[in-house]
Design an enzyme around this catalytic site. Structure first.
Site, PDB file in Angstrom:
ATOM      1  N   CYS A 176      30.945 -13.095   0.622  1.00 28.46           N
ATOM      2  CA  CYS A 176      29.490 -12.931   0.541  1.00 28.46           C
ATOM      3  C   CYS A 176      28.937 -12.309   1.819  1.00 28.46           C
ATOM      4  CB  CYS A 176      28.787 -14.232   0.191  1.00 28.46           C
ATOM      5  SG  CYS A 176      29.582 -15.711   0.771  1.00 28.46           S
ATOM      6  N   THR A 227      28.230 -24.159  -4.411  1.00 32.70           N
ATOM      7  CA  THR A 227      26.922 -23.964  -3.761  1.00 32.70           C
ATOM      8  C   THR A 227      25.969 -25.064  -4.215  1.00 32.70           C
ATOM      9  OG1 THR A 227      27.260 -21.584  -3.682  1.00 32.70           O
ATOM     10  CG2 THR A 227      24.978 -22.350  -3.534  1.00 32.70           C
ATOM     11  N   ASN A 259      36.686 -21.572   5.024  1.00 31.92           N
ATOM     12  CA  ASN A 259      36.989 -20.493   4.088  1.00 31.92           C
ATOM     13  C   ASN A 259      37.299 -19.153   4.756  1.00 31.92           C
ATOM     14  OD1 ASN A 259      34.071 -20.837   4.588  1.00 31.92           O
ATOM     15  ND2 ASN A 259      33.909 -18.932   3.448  1.00 31.92           N
TER      16      ASN A 259
HETATM   17  N1  PLP Z   1      32.071 -23.439   0.038  1.00 31.54           N
HETATM   18  C1  PLP Z   1      33.184 -22.766   0.380  1.00 31.54           C
HETATM   19  C2  PLP Z   1      34.051 -23.306   1.469  1.00 31.54           C
HETATM   20  C3  PLP Z   1      33.510 -21.580  -0.275  1.00 31.54           C
HETATM   21  O1  PLP Z   1      34.618 -20.918   0.075  1.00 31.54           O
HETATM   22  C4  PLP Z   1      32.651 -21.104  -1.296  1.00 31.54           C
HETATM   23  C5  PLP Z   1      32.928 -19.821  -1.976  1.00 31.54           C
HETATM   24  O2  PLP Z   1      33.423 -18.888  -1.440  1.00 31.54           O
HETATM   25  C6  PLP Z   1      31.510 -21.849  -1.618  1.00 31.54           C
HETATM   26  C7  PLP Z   1      31.264 -23.010  -0.930  1.00 31.54           C
HETATM   27  C8  PLP Z   1      30.547 -21.386  -2.670  1.00 31.54           C
HETATM   28  O3  PLP Z   1      31.123 -21.475  -3.918  1.00 31.54           O
HETATM   29  P1  PLP Z   1      30.385 -20.919  -5.220  1.00 31.54           P
HETATM   30  O4  PLP Z   1      30.061 -19.483  -4.909  1.00 31.54           O
HETATM   31  O5  PLP Z   1      31.409 -21.080  -6.294  1.00 31.54           O
HETATM   32  O6  PLP Z   1      29.179 -21.727  -5.450  1.00 31.54           O
END
Ligand code: PLP
Length: 375
Positions: free
Chosen positions: A318, A70, A138
């Site tokens: 999320c 993030t 994702n």
């Molecule tokens: N980007 C992608 C493609 C993700 O799958 C995720 C987490 O699920 C994130 C960003 C965010 O990661 P984090 O929560 O470790 O900051």
């Protein structure tokens, strides 16, 4: 438990945990301190960054370590401080929401979740400074043809140069879901900025990195002690980065074998499951299976499966947690009832083949219960 949600989180592997341990206790020193034990920690931290960087064809000095993907995505967008942004309609919220702070437009995707290059071209203007496209989505596992985008960007840059337009144009990719199974190389992909996430490669949560190619000016989110070339102040997360490096090393060793294994398991699941439509039919990573059970509420399937010890998801953890409709499934053109009936299974290292057979049996069982309830 049969855990089929590896896109949401992966457990820290025992090798990673062992590698991290000394840096919580005996090797606790602040890498910025002047005495010898701290200098040793500083050099081990740099070496760990080197391992992570090497895996993507970069150098340690190209990486800014962050507290997860993030943060890395947010930092990447500072490259377009005065420019407009384009991003894929299926991007993670950590891209979509930071893009909303700019003048930005979404690039549409096709029914497989692949970017529509003509749409990107139609939305390109001389003000666009950043294009953000995740290497692997994702929710669907869709792999994007980034090198095609990079080739187009090179044309745009040459054209701008010829017309004396100074606005730089960068390509950013969120590779959070990719590093585990794909060979990721920044030069081959043609990206200028790349987000990495330890939590998706059997490393610790809250650890990530942004690869930044030379000459790109970023505006730090955190200012203070000037660590990470002044782009990410704050005492380094030494155990986290050491763990990330070990996780990357392990992923490098096993990714080819794992891809084959997951492809085999995916085939088994698809042949044993009943009454579904496969959503991610093409261009998707081998460990992602997105199924649609029309007329069934997939949220109920998630709860019924949990009762039977199977963890699955209806989409990104999320979004699912907040009961939000998946913007990814909407972007590929699914109707509301198709979205309601969609289930995401992501395979990983906690699984074995017997679990795959058992999961198929239990999923069929709960689907039959729900179909009976609705009849
Ligand atoms: N980007 C992608 C493609 C993700 O799958 C995720 C987490 O699920 C994130 C960003 C965010 O990661 P984090 O929560 O470790 O900051």
């Amino acid at each position: 438990m049969i855990y089929l949600d590896h896109a949401a989180a992966t457990p820290v592997s025992s090798k990673v945990f062992e590698a991290m341990k000394p840096y919580f206790s005996d090797e606790f020193f602040n890498p910025s301190a002047a005495y010898l034990p701290a200098k040793k920690v500083a050099s081990e931290y740099e070496a760990a960054k080197g391992v992570i960087a090497h895996a993507i064809g970069a150098k340690a000095s190209d990486l800014i370590m962050t507290a997860g993907a993030t943060e890395a995505n947010n930092l990447a967008f500072s490259a377009a401080l005065f420019g407009d942004c384009l991003y894929l309609a299926t991007e993670h919220d950590s891209v979509r929401k930071v893009a909303d702070r700019h003048y930005s437009k979404e690039i549409i995707v096709d029914k497989n979740g692949r970017l529509v290059l003509d749409d990107l071209k139609a939305k390109m203007t001389d003000n666009v400074g950043l294009i953000s496209i995740a290497l692997v989505n994702n929710e669907l596992g869709t792999i994007q043809p980034l090198s095609e985008v990079a080739a187009y960007i090179r044309e745009v840059r040459a054209d701008r140069l010829a017309r004396g337009i100074l606005q730089p144009l960068y390509l950013h990719s969120d590779a959070s879901q990719a590093l585990n199974l794909l060979n990721v190389n920044v030069a081959r992909l043609g990206v200028d900025l790349l987000t990495l996430n330890a939590a998706k490669v059997y490393g610790p949560k809250g650890v990530g990195a942004l690869y930044v190619s030379h000459n790109i000016k970023l505006l730090p989110i955190f200012v203070g002690g000037g660590q990470e070339r002044g782009l990410r102040s704050g005492t380094e997360n030494v155990p986290g980065v050491i763990g990330f490096a070990k996780a990357v090393e392990e992923a490098e060793k096993h990714k080819n074998g794992n891809r084959k294994k997951y492809a085999k398991w995916k085939k088994i699941l698809l042949s044993q499951l009943q009454g579904y439509e496969l959503i991610n039919k093409k261009h998707s990573l081998d460990n992602f299976i997105v199924l649609c059970y029309i007329g069934i509420d997939a949220e109920r399937l998630v709860f019924l499966l949990e009762d039977r010890g199977v963890c699955v998801s209806t989409g990104a953890a999320c979004a699912a947690n907040k009961g939000l409709r998946s913007h990814v499934l909407a972007a590929i053109g699914l109707s509301d009832s198709e979205i309601n009936g969609s289930l995401r299974l992501t395979l990983g290292e906690t699984n074995d083949e017997s679990q795959i057979h058992e999961a198929a049996r239990l999923i069929n069982e709960v689907v039959a219960i729900e179909r009976g309830r609705n009849a």
